[in-house]
Design a protein around this motif. Sequence first.
Motif, PDB file in Angstrom:
ATOM      1  N   TYR A  48       0.832  -1.114   0.021  1.00  0.00           N
ATOM      2  CA  TYR A  48       0.025  -0.057   0.155  1.00  0.00           C
ATOM      3  C   TYR A  48       0.768   1.362   0.125  1.00  0.00           C
ATOM      4  O   TYR A  48       1.927   1.329   0.826  1.00  0.00           O
ATOM      5  N   GLU A  53      -1.792   5.318  -4.873  1.00  0.00           N
ATOM      6  CA  GLU A  53      -3.332   5.228  -5.023  1.00  0.00           C
ATOM      7  C   GLU A  53      -3.813   6.717  -5.576  1.00  0.00           C
ATOM      8  O   GLU A  53      -4.711   6.739  -6.460  1.00  0.00           O
ATOM      9  N   ILE A  58      -6.731   2.063  -6.914  1.00  0.00           N
ATOM     10  CA  ILE A  58      -6.469   0.572  -6.626  1.00  0.00           C
ATOM     11  C   ILE A  58      -5.945  -0.203  -7.691  1.00  0.00           C
ATOM     12  O   ILE A  58      -6.324  -0.259  -8.715  1.00  0.00           O
ATOM     13  N   TRP A  96      -5.687  -2.543   1.079  1.00  0.00           N
ATOM     14  CA  TRP A  96      -6.065  -1.958  -0.292  1.00  0.00           C
ATOM     15  C   TRP A  96      -7.708  -1.978  -0.587  1.00  0.00           C
ATOM     16  O   TRP A  96      -8.229  -1.182  -0.791  1.00  0.00           O
ATOM     17  N   ARG A  99      -9.878   0.718   0.867  1.00  0.00           N
ATOM     18  CA  ARG A  99      -9.838   1.929   0.262  1.00  0.00           C
ATOM     19  C   ARG A  99     -11.041   2.019  -0.900  1.00  0.00           C
ATOM     20  O   ARG A  99     -10.892   3.114  -1.690  1.00  0.00           O
TER      21      ARG A  99
END
Length: 187
Positions: A48, A53, A58, A96, A99
């Motif tokens: 991550y 991001e 993603i 992840w 998110r």
Amino acid sequence: MRILAFAASLRAASFNRKLIKQAVTILRVAPGVEVDLADFHEFEMPMYDGDLEARDGIPAGGREFIRRIQEADGLVIATPEYNGCIPGTLKNAIDWASRTDPIPFEGKPILLIGASPGGLGAVRSLWHSRVPLETIGAHVYPEMMGLPRAHQAFDDNGSLQDANLLSRLQRLLLSYIDFVRKLHGYS
Ligand SMILES: Cc1cc2nc3c(=O)[nH]c(=O)nc-3n(C[C@H](O)[C@H](O)[C@H](O)COP(=O)(O)O)c2cc1C
């Protein structure tokens, strides 16, 4: 009912891979249960990174992980234990997946099992895995199962050799399925 099952190990000869296959064999004969058995390689993703991001969103492996969770009514995860804890690979995948909005784990019933060649059978990893999953709204099933001495546990066909362990796993999976049914209001 659709259950996503995977072992959180990338190792070809993984004991957790053997354990999840044994679990899937049991689940597939349960009435009304459809199993999506995933290979953890399908969910490979970078560590991550908030900058990554912000730039690219993603990563593909994370998006695939999210999609498969969204399609499932519940998850069965077989996880190794690394240094008394959840493997970084699994924690990273959970991070992840968290998110996206809504978080795909929210409200999902999850059964945690694990295997280790050691005497504790990955149970510390199971306890640690509950923390991020419950933090993001998953309903982690209260009972879990760790398989100790996993290197001696399976026969050449990949079946658990100890009849007591096999029936314990069967009982656990069936009670978990009942829990999923009740949670989703399926008859
Ligand atoms: C970095 C690392 C840390 C480990 N720490 C533990 C541990 O704390 N407890 C344990 O029982 N096994 C530990 N092991 C051994 C794993 O249980 C063993 O490698 C196991 O085979 C991993 O699961 P897998 O067979 O599904 O890949 C560790 C292995 C690695 C690579």
